[in-house]
Design a protein around this motif. Structure first.
Motif, mmCIF file in Angstrom:
data_model
loop_
_atom_site.group_PDB
_atom_site.id
_atom_site.type_symbol
_atom_site.label_atom_id
_atom_site.label_comp_id
_atom_site.label_asym_id
_atom_site.label_seq_id
_atom_site.Cartn_x
_atom_site.Cartn_y
_atom_site.Cartn_z
ATOM 1 N N UNK A 324 1.010 -1.218 0.039
ATOM 2 C CA UNK A 324 0.044 -0.034 -0.103
ATOM 3 C C UNK A 324 0.875 1.182 -0.030
ATOM 4 N N UNK A 325 0.747 2.056 -0.972
ATOM 5 C CA UNK A 325 1.643 3.207 -1.014
ATOM 6 C C UNK A 325 0.843 4.313 -0.579
ATOM 7 N N UNK A 326 0.598 4.592 0.764
ATOM 8 C CA UNK A 326 -0.307 5.597 1.255
ATOM 9 C C UNK A 326 0.333 6.955 1.194
ATOM 10 N N UNK A 327 1.675 7.195 0.661
ATOM 11 C CA UNK A 327 2.244 8.389 0.333
ATOM 12 C C UNK A 327 3.594 7.864 -0.075
ATOM 13 N N UNK A 328 4.290 8.930 -0.832
ATOM 14 C CA UNK A 328 5.238 8.774 -1.454
ATOM 15 C C UNK A 328 6.426 7.924 -0.614
ATOM 16 N N UNK A 329 6.475 8.549 0.423
ATOM 17 C CA UNK A 329 7.255 7.841 1.629
ATOM 18 C C UNK A 329 7.149 7.206 2.699
ATOM 19 N N UNK A 330 5.945 6.758 2.560
ATOM 20 C CA UNK A 330 5.064 5.773 3.620
ATOM 21 C C UNK A 330 4.266 4.689 3.109
ATOM 22 N N UNK A 331 5.011 3.440 2.834
ATOM 23 C CA UNK A 331 4.576 2.036 2.300
ATOM 24 C C UNK A 331 4.202 1.069 3.312
ATOM 25 N N UNK A 332 3.081 0.385 3.235
ATOM 26 C CA UNK A 332 2.796 -0.817 4.070
ATOM 27 C C UNK A 332 2.791 -1.981 3.245
ATOM 28 N N UNK A 333 3.741 -2.941 3.818
ATOM 29 C CA UNK A 333 4.143 -4.196 2.995
ATOM 30 C C UNK A 333 3.151 -5.500 3.618
ATOM 31 N N UNK A 334 2.398 -6.100 2.920
ATOM 32 C CA UNK A 334 1.404 -7.369 3.328
ATOM 33 C C UNK A 334 2.037 -8.402 2.749
ATOM 34 N N UNK A 335 1.989 -9.514 3.508
ATOM 35 C CA UNK A 335 2.175 -10.923 3.011
ATOM 36 C C UNK A 335 0.831 -11.280 2.696
ATOM 37 N N UNK A 336 0.353 -11.346 1.281
ATOM 38 C CA UNK A 336 -0.674 -11.294 1.037
ATOM 39 C C UNK A 336 -1.607 -12.485 1.571
ATOM 40 N N UNK A 337 -1.254 -13.603 1.514
ATOM 41 C CA UNK A 337 -1.893 -14.945 1.932
ATOM 42 C C UNK A 337 -2.461 -14.720 3.466
ATOM 43 N N UNK A 338 -1.472 -13.988 4.134
ATOM 44 C CA UNK A 338 -1.746 -14.127 5.471
ATOM 45 C C UNK A 338 -2.614 -12.942 5.912
ATOM 46 N N UNK A 343 -7.884 -10.582 7.793
ATOM 47 C CA UNK A 343 -8.456 -9.691 7.623
ATOM 48 C C UNK A 343 -10.110 -10.405 7.513
ATOM 49 N N UNK A 344 -10.237 -11.542 6.888
ATOM 50 C CA UNK A 344 -11.456 -12.104 6.657
ATOM 51 C C UNK A 344 -11.863 -12.609 7.958
ATOM 52 N N UNK A 345 -10.997 -13.017 8.890
ATOM 53 C CA UNK A 345 -11.270 -13.428 10.220
ATOM 54 C C UNK A 345 -11.730 -12.243 11.164
ATOM 55 N N UNK A 346 -11.587 -11.006 10.515
ATOM 56 C CA UNK A 346 -11.911 -9.970 11.469
ATOM 57 C C UNK A 346 -10.872 -9.522 12.340
#
Length: 375
Positions: A324-338, A343-346
């Motif tokens: 997620x590129x929330x800003x040019x110098x602030x990113x969040x990295x997800x390991x997609x499957x996990x 998130x599906x479990x709330x």
């Protein structure tokens, strides 16, 4: 919280004790003034503008932050700058039909997507048309060959895994694609093919811009053909890496899955601010593994302490990482499957926060709760 430099290996983990996930809205972060080398070919874009606007913009001290110039018939011409909000009018007289016709003639032919470029540059000109097909507005977007963004994600590229970037328009997704193409081809010595639908990554003209390094570029005749060109790239040119911008249709999502299943590293972008947007988008959710409704047995439902009908991830994600590129110098990295499973479990997944400090050095905060990140 502990910090690591960008060369530290990725380590994303899950915690079952996190509080329930809550989605929130975004705000703009302060931008560190990092000195990245860039080439914007601004003079080429200014040539298509009226002469008074040309000189006005050329003498602006902050022209290096110019994002786009707006020419709308019957309105004052406007300039928009990175990190600034509000109207910045360039003069107190309105844009005329003659000025729009001059700019249109200087640019040349527009495609079916109402986009055009200037040969040898990364600039993009987009048209707004009337009901009769005449041009009544132009958005002249400045394209820059910026270096320095790659260190935000350099360590992930070494894994050879597919990465999807999401973020609002203007946050710099295409700029990152361009630099990744150069680094993967010139530094990692991979066979890189760019599927360039609107010539935004490689620039306009038959000779691609030098900013993509040794990567090869396939131009797409029409946006509706992007998915078929992606498959053609795999079948005809033996790439190790494929780069595609603006994945937006079901056919393109299926093409991405087909490419990933052949063991090819895929780098792509999609519109959306966060991973939730992709999960809730029926067209694009296949990129993160798809979502299906599952009915549990009574014993399983009691063990999970949930309803009998739940949502689960359908299969493995096309992209191993989602940033997620929330800003040019602030990113969040997800390991997609996990992240999708949590998130599906709330629950709130653990993510890596990638940002720059006051000295423009990349800092990575590991295992941070997603709902505790800045918004």
């Amino acid at each position: 919280m502990a910090c690591w430099m960008a060369t530290t290996p990725l380590s994303l983990c899950l915690s079952p004790t996190l509080s329930p996930f809550k989605f929130k809205c975004y705000a703009t972060h302060p931008q560190p003034q990092c000195s990245s080398v860039h080439n914007d070919d601004l003079q080429a874009l200014l040539q298509i503008l009226p002469s008074d606007l040309h000189h006005n913009l050329l003498n602006q001290p902050n022209r290096t932050h110019l994002l786009e110039v707006i020419l709308d018939l019957g309105r004052f011409p406007e300039a928009r700058y990175l990190g600034k909000h509000g109207n910045h009018y360039l003069r107190n007289s309105e844009v005329t039909v003659k000025e729009l016709e001059y700019a249109y003639g200087a640019v040349g032919e527009f495609g079916n997507d109402n986009r055009a470029g200037i040969e040898g540059t990364l600039h993009r000109i987009s048209a707004i048309r009337s009901r009769n097909g005449g041009i009544v507005g132009l958005t002249c977007r400045i394209g820059r060959a910026v270096t320095g963004h790659i260190d935000m994600v350099y360590d992930l590229l070494q894994y050879g895994k597919s990465i999807l970037f999401v973020g609002r328009p203007g946050v710099g997704k295409t700029t990152v694609m361009r630099e990744i193409a150069r680094v993967m081809s010139d530094e990692f010595h991979k066979r890189v093919v760019i599927v360039d639908t609107s010539n935004e990554i490689g620039g306009d003209g038959n000779i691609p811009h030098a900013a993509i390094g040794g990567a090869r570029r396939m131009q797409v005749p029409m946006p509706s053909m992007q998915h078929s060109m992606m498959i053609e790239a795999v079948e005809n040119h033996m790439p190790e890496v494929i780069i595609v911008d603006e994945i937006g249709t079901e056919a393109e999502a299926h093409a991405c899955r087909s490419i990933a299943e052949r063991g090819i590293m895929l780098i792509g972008t999609a519109h959306g601010r966060q991973i939730e947007n992709v999960m809730k988008n029926p067209t694009l959710c296949d990129l993160i593994g798809g979502i299906e409704s599952v009915t549990l047995g009574d014993a399983e439902a009691r063990a999970r302490k949930c309803q009998k009908t739940i949502l689960e991830r359908k299969g493995p994600p096309t992209f191993d990482f989602l940033i997620e590129m929330r800003d040019r110098h602030y990113w969040l990295t997800h390991q997609t499957d996990k992240s999708v499973d949590m998130l599906l479990r709330g629950k709130s997944p653990q993510v890596e926060v990638r940002k720059r400090d006051e000295k423009c050095k990349v800092v990575i905060e590991k295992s941070k709760a997603y709902d505790k990140c800045q918004i």
